[in-house]
Scaffold this motif. Structure first.
Motif, short mmCIF file in Angstrom:
data_model
loop_
_atom_site.label_atom_id
_atom_site.label_comp_id
_atom_site.label_asym_id
_atom_site.label_seq_id
_atom_site.Cartn_x
_atom_site.Cartn_y
_atom_site.Cartn_z
N ARG A 1 -9.98 32.48 83.01
CA ARG A 1 -10.71 31.84 84.11
C ARG A 1 -10.49 30.34 84.11
O ARG A 1 -10.30 29.73 85.14
CB ARG A 1 -12.21 32.15 83.99
CG ARG A 1 -13.06 31.49 85.06
CD ARG A 1 -12.62 31.92 86.45
NE ARG A 1 -13.29 31.12 87.46
CZ ARG A 1 -12.84 29.97 87.93
NH1 ARG A 1 -11.72 29.47 87.48
NH2 ARG A 1 -13.50 29.32 88.86
N LEU B 1 -10.27 24.61 89.34
CA LEU B 1 -11.38 24.48 90.27
C LEU B 1 -12.65 25.00 89.60
O LEU B 1 -12.60 25.94 88.80
CB LEU B 1 -11.10 25.28 91.54
CG LEU B 1 -9.87 24.84 92.34
CD1 LEU B 1 -9.57 25.84 93.44
CD2 LEU B 1 -10.07 23.44 92.91
N THR C 1 -16.12 26.88 90.16
CA THR C 1 -16.82 27.73 91.12
C THR C 1 -18.14 28.21 90.54
O THR C 1 -18.27 28.41 89.33
CB THR C 1 -15.96 28.95 91.51
OG1 THR C 1 -15.60 29.67 90.32
CG2 THR C 1 -14.70 28.52 92.24
N TRP C 2 -19.11 28.36 91.42
CA TRP C 2 -20.42 28.85 91.02
C TRP C 2 -21.02 29.57 92.21
O TRP C 2 -21.03 29.05 93.32
CB TRP C 2 -21.32 27.68 90.59
CG TRP C 2 -22.70 28.08 90.17
CD1 TRP C 2 -23.83 28.06 90.92
CD2 TRP C 2 -23.08 28.59 88.89
NE1 TRP C 2 -24.90 28.51 90.19
CE2 TRP C 2 -24.47 28.84 88.93
CE3 TRP C 2 -22.39 28.84 87.70
CZ2 TRP C 2 -25.18 29.33 87.84
CZ3 TRP C 2 -23.10 29.33 86.62
CH2 TRP C 2 -24.47 29.57 86.69
N GLY D 1 -19.88 31.94 93.92
CA GLY D 1 -18.91 32.24 94.96
C GLY D 1 -18.41 31.04 95.73
O GLY D 1 -17.59 31.20 96.64
N ARG D 2 -18.84 29.82 95.41
CA ARG D 2 -18.42 28.62 96.11
C ARG D 2 -17.63 27.70 95.18
O ARG D 2 -17.87 27.68 93.97
CB ARG D 2 -19.62 27.82 96.63
CG ARG D 2 -20.38 28.46 97.78
CD ARG D 2 -21.42 27.49 98.33
NE ARG D 2 -20.79 26.29 98.85
CZ ARG D 2 -20.33 26.17 100.10
NH1 ARG D 2 -20.45 27.18 100.94
NH2 ARG D 2 -19.77 25.04 100.50
N CYS D 3 -16.73 26.94 95.78
CA CYS D 3 -16.04 25.90 95.02
C CYS D 3 -16.95 24.69 94.93
O CYS D 3 -17.48 24.22 95.95
CB CYS D 3 -14.72 25.53 95.70
SG CYS D 3 -13.78 24.28 94.80
N ARG D 4 -17.12 24.18 93.72
CA ARG D 4 -18.03 23.06 93.49
C ARG D 4 -17.32 21.81 93.01
O ARG D 4 -17.97 20.84 92.60
CB ARG D 4 -19.08 23.46 92.44
CG ARG D 4 -19.80 24.76 92.73
CD ARG D 4 -20.77 24.64 93.88
NE ARG D 4 -21.46 25.91 94.12
CZ ARG D 4 -22.57 26.04 94.86
NH1 ARG D 4 -23.09 24.97 95.42
NH2 ARG D 4 -23.13 27.22 95.03
N THR E 1 -13.87 20.60 98.64
CA THR E 1 -12.64 20.33 97.91
C THR E 1 -11.44 20.74 98.77
O THR E 1 -11.47 21.79 99.42
CB THR E 1 -12.61 21.10 96.58
OG1 THR E 1 -13.73 20.71 95.79
CG2 THR E 1 -11.33 20.81 95.81
N ALA F 1 -9.62 30.90 90.81
CA ALA F 1 -10.94 30.70 91.41
C ALA F 1 -11.32 31.82 92.37
O ALA F 1 -12.43 31.81 92.92
CB ALA F 1 -10.97 29.36 92.14
N VAL G 1 -12.32 31.01 99.86
CA VAL G 1 -13.41 30.61 98.97
C VAL G 1 -14.24 29.53 99.67
O VAL G 1 -13.69 28.48 100.01
CB VAL G 1 -12.88 30.07 97.63
CG1 VAL G 1 -14.01 29.52 96.77
CG2 VAL G 1 -12.15 31.18 96.87
N LEU H 1 -13.73 25.41 99.79
CA LEU H 1 -12.35 25.08 99.41
C LEU H 1 -11.45 25.14 100.64
O LEU H 1 -11.42 26.13 101.35
CB LEU H 1 -11.85 26.06 98.35
CG LEU H 1 -10.42 25.84 97.85
CD1 LEU H 1 -10.29 24.49 97.14
CD2 LEU H 1 -9.99 26.98 96.92
#
Length: 541
Positions: A12, A179, A181-182, A184-187, A206, A237, A373, A376
Motif C-alpha cells: 500500500r 498518495l 487516502t482515507w 475512499g478519498r485522496c487526502r 490533489t 491508491a 478516486v 484526485l
C-alpha cells in the motif's frame, strides 16, 4: 494477486511511517509534477487558494521541457477543426473517445493564443505563425518555437508566470512516494527530499501531472525522471488505469554509440527528410502510400521490418537533398547534437531507429480531469483521457496537457473552495517490515527490466514472449515490492515494476493488432475489440 502460480505482493505504501514522527504540511491544492500539465493546472487555481507544486526534478526534468516538434492546433484559415478531429480519430485506431477529441481540438486554438498573450514566442514567417506538418496530419498546423525547442519555450513562459503567483509554492527535487487516502478519498501525499526527509502533505485536492513511463525501455527518448511514478501511486491508491498496452514508439531516435538516445523530431520528415536503409534505398513507400508522413506506428513498424531485411541495426534520415542553411535554421538543436558526433546534416545521413516515446494509457480521467478516486485529478501523459486512443497523433500531447491541465486545475479549485478550512491529521500509518539480510542490486534489476521490456514489449510483440517476460517480472516483484527503501532509486524501481507488469498483462489480453500495439501472432485488428478497453484497479483483498 496470483499470476502463473507466483504470489505477488501489493504494497500500500512504499516506506514505513508514523504520522506522529513525520513533519506535516497543509495546502488547499497539491500538484505533483511541474511539466506543462502541472504548471497550467496551477495557473487555473483560484488565487484565494494555496497551491503547492512538488516536482521530482527542476523545470528542465519533464518530458514537456524536452518536447521538440510543437503543439497541434487549427490556426490556419485554410484548415478546419474537423480536419484535425478526423486526423486524430484515424491515428487513434478506433479507440479514441470522439467527444473528448472534439472537446480538446476545438479548445486548442484558444490555449495557443493564451500562451502567446503570456509571452510565448512561436516561430513566424513574416507576420504569420510558421505552421509545420508532421506524420498523420492532413494540414500544416504545428506551432513551434526556436525551431525544435518548443517545450523549452512553453515551460519557460509558464514557469515564470507560476513563480509570479503569490499563492503558489514550488518544491523542486522532491520525490512523491505515495498518495494518502482515507475513507475512499485522496487526502494528499507523502513526499521526500534530501533536505528534510519525509513530509506528509495534507491537501483538499490533489492533481497528478507526473508524466509517463518511457524509462521502462532500454531504447527511449524519455528523461531519467519518466519512471511511471504517478501511475503506480494512483494504482496503489485504488484509481483505475487503462490502455496500458499502448506505448508509442517514436520512429526516429538518434542511434550512435555513446550518445544519449536523442529524439529526431518528425518535423524533419515534414520538411522533406527521407528515410533510407543501409543501401540508400528509400523504403517507406513499400509499406504505406503516405511514405515518411505515415503515422508513427506505421513508420516504426516499417523501420523495424527494413532493419531485419538488411540485417542492419538502424536506418538513416537523409536531408542531403534539402537546403542546408534552411535546415540548420529550422532545427538548431538537432544540428548541434549531430555536430558533436561529427555528423553534418548537409552531407551525412543520420542513423536512427525507434525508441519508446509516449504512453497513451494511464490513469482514467473524465472530461474535467477527474480520476475514479474522489479528491484526485490528473492531467497530461500520466492519464488516459480518450484523446489518443491506440496511437497518438503527433504534437497532440502538449495540446492535451494544456487543455487538461487547465480543466483539472479549475475542477480541483472549485471543489477545494467548497471544503472547510479544517485540516485533521488522520491516523494513517505503515509499520516497518523486517529488514532483509541480502541487499538488492537495484541497477541490475532496473537494467534487466528495461532490456526485457524492449525485447518483449517493443514495436512488435508475440504472446509467448510476453508471457515469459511476465513470469520474470512477477518473480522480481515477489521480493522487490515488499522491500521498504529509504531512497528514490528503490522507490522508482518498485514503481517501474508495478507498471511494467500491468502493461504486459494488458498486451497479453489484447489479442489483436491496433495502433501502436502490434502482435505478430495476431497481426490484424478485430472489430469486436474496437471500443474495448482493458482496465486495472487494485483490490484491497
Amino acid at each position: 494477486m496470483k499470476v502463473f502460480g507466483i504470489e505477488t505482493p501489493e504494497p500500500r505504501y512504499l516506506t514505513p511511517f508514523n504520522p506522529r514522527q513525520i513533519p506535516h504540511f497543509f495546502t488547499d491544492v497539491l500538484i505533483v509534477g511541474a511539466g506543462l500539465g502541472g504548471l497550467r493546472a496551477a495557473l487555473a487555481v483560484d488565487p484565494r487558494l494555496n497551491v503547492l507544486i512538488a516536482c521530482k526534478d527542476g523545470r528542465e526534468g519533464s518530458n514537456s521541457w524536452h518536447a521538440q516538434g510543437g503543439i497541434a492546433a487549427v490556426l490556419d484559415p485554410e484548415d478546419d477543426p474537423e480536419n484535425h478531429v478526423r486526423d486524430t480519430l484515424e491515428a487513434g485506431g478506433g479507440l479514441c473517445d470522439e467527444a473528448v477529441v472534439r472537446s480538446v481540438i476545438y479548445e486548442g486554438p484558444e490555449r495557443i493564443r493564451e500562451l502567446m498573450a503570456w509571452g510565448a514566442e512561436f516561430d513566424r514567417v513574416g507576420d504569420r505563425l510558421a505552421l509545420g506538418r508532421e506524420g498523420g496530419h492532413s494540414h500544416n498546423r504545428i506551432v513551434h518555437a526556436n525551431g525544435d525547442a518548443t517545450g523549452r519555450e512553453v515551460i519557460r513562459v509558464l514557469y515564470d508566470r507560476v513563480r509570479q503567483q503569490p499563492n503558489v509554492d514550488i518544491w523542486e527535487d522532491t520525490f512523491t512516494l505515495d498518495l494518502l487516502t482515507w475513507d475512499g478519498r485522496c487526502r494528499g501525499a507523502m513526499v521526500w527530499n534530501h533536505r528534510h526527509g519525509r513530509t506528509l502533505i495534507w491537501a483538499k485536492q490533489t492533481i497528478l501531472a507526473t508524466g509517463g513511463c518511457g524509462q521502462l525501455y532500454r531504447e527511449t527518448t524519455n528523461p531519467e525522471t519518466a519512471t511511471g511514478d504517478g501511475m503506480a501511486m494512483a494504482f496503489r491508491a485504488g484509481a483505475e488505469l487503462r490502455d496500458l498496452e499502448f506505448m508509442q514508439f517514436h520512429p526516429t531516435v538518434l542511434y550512435i554509440a555513446g550518445s544519449a538516445r536523442h529524439l529526431i523530431t518528425e518535423a524533419m520528415r515534414g520538411e522533406g527528410a527521407r528515410l533510407v536503409d543501409r543501401h540508400g534505398y528509400r523504403f517507406m513507400f513499400d509499406y504505406d502510400p503516405r511514405g515518411e508522413l505515415a503515422p508513427r506506428d506505421v513508420v516504426s513498424s516499417a523501420i523495424v521490418a527494413q532493419m531485419e531485411k538488411t540485417g542492419h541495426p538502424c536506418v538513416y534520415l537523409d536531408l542531403t537533398h534539402l537546403d542546408a542553411a534552411q535546415i540548420r535554421a529550422r532545427f538548431p538543436g538537432i544540428t548541434k547534437i549531430c555536430e558533436e558526433f561529427r555528423l553534418d546534416l548537409s552531407r551525412d545521413r543520420i542513423p536512427v531507429r525507434p525508441g519508446a516515446h509516449y504512453m497513451m494509457g494511464g490513469v482514467t480521467v473524465d472530461l474535467e480531469g477527474r480520476t475514479t478516486v474522489p479528491g484526485l485529478w490528473a492531467a497530461g501523459e500520466v492519464t488516459s483521457s480518450g484523446l489518443h486512443g491506440a496511437n497518438r497523433l503527433a504534437s497532440n500531447s502538449l495540446l492535451e496537457a494544456l487543455v487538461y491541465g487547465r480543466r483539472a486545475g479549475q475542477g480541483a479549485s472549485r471543489e477545494a473552495l467548497e471544503m472547510p478550512d479544517q485540516y485533521t491529521v488522520l491516523p494513517l500509518a505503515n509499520p516497518p517490515a523486517p529488514a532483509p539480510h541480502e541487499p538488492l542490486d537495484l541497477v541490475d534489476i532496473r537494467n534487466s527490466l528495461k532490456s526485457l521490456m524492449w525485447r518483449s514489449m517493443g514495436v512488435r510483440r508475440v504472446g509467448d514472449k510476453m508471457r515469459e517476460a511476465l513470469e520474470d517480472m512477477e518473480r522480481w516483484c515477489s521480493y522487490a515490492l515488499l522491500r521498504q527503501f529509504t531512497h528514490p532509486q528503490g522507490w522508482e524501481l518498485q514503481n517501474m515494476l508495478t507498471i511494467a507488469r500491468l502493461m504486459v498483462r494488458a498486451a497479453i489480453q489484447r489479442e489483436e493488432s491496433r495502433g501502436c500495439h502490434y502482435r505478430l501472432d495476431f497481426p490484424e485488428p478485430k472489430p469486436d475489440w474496437q471500443n474495448r478497453r482493458i482496465t486495472f484497479r487494485r483490490s484491497e483483498s
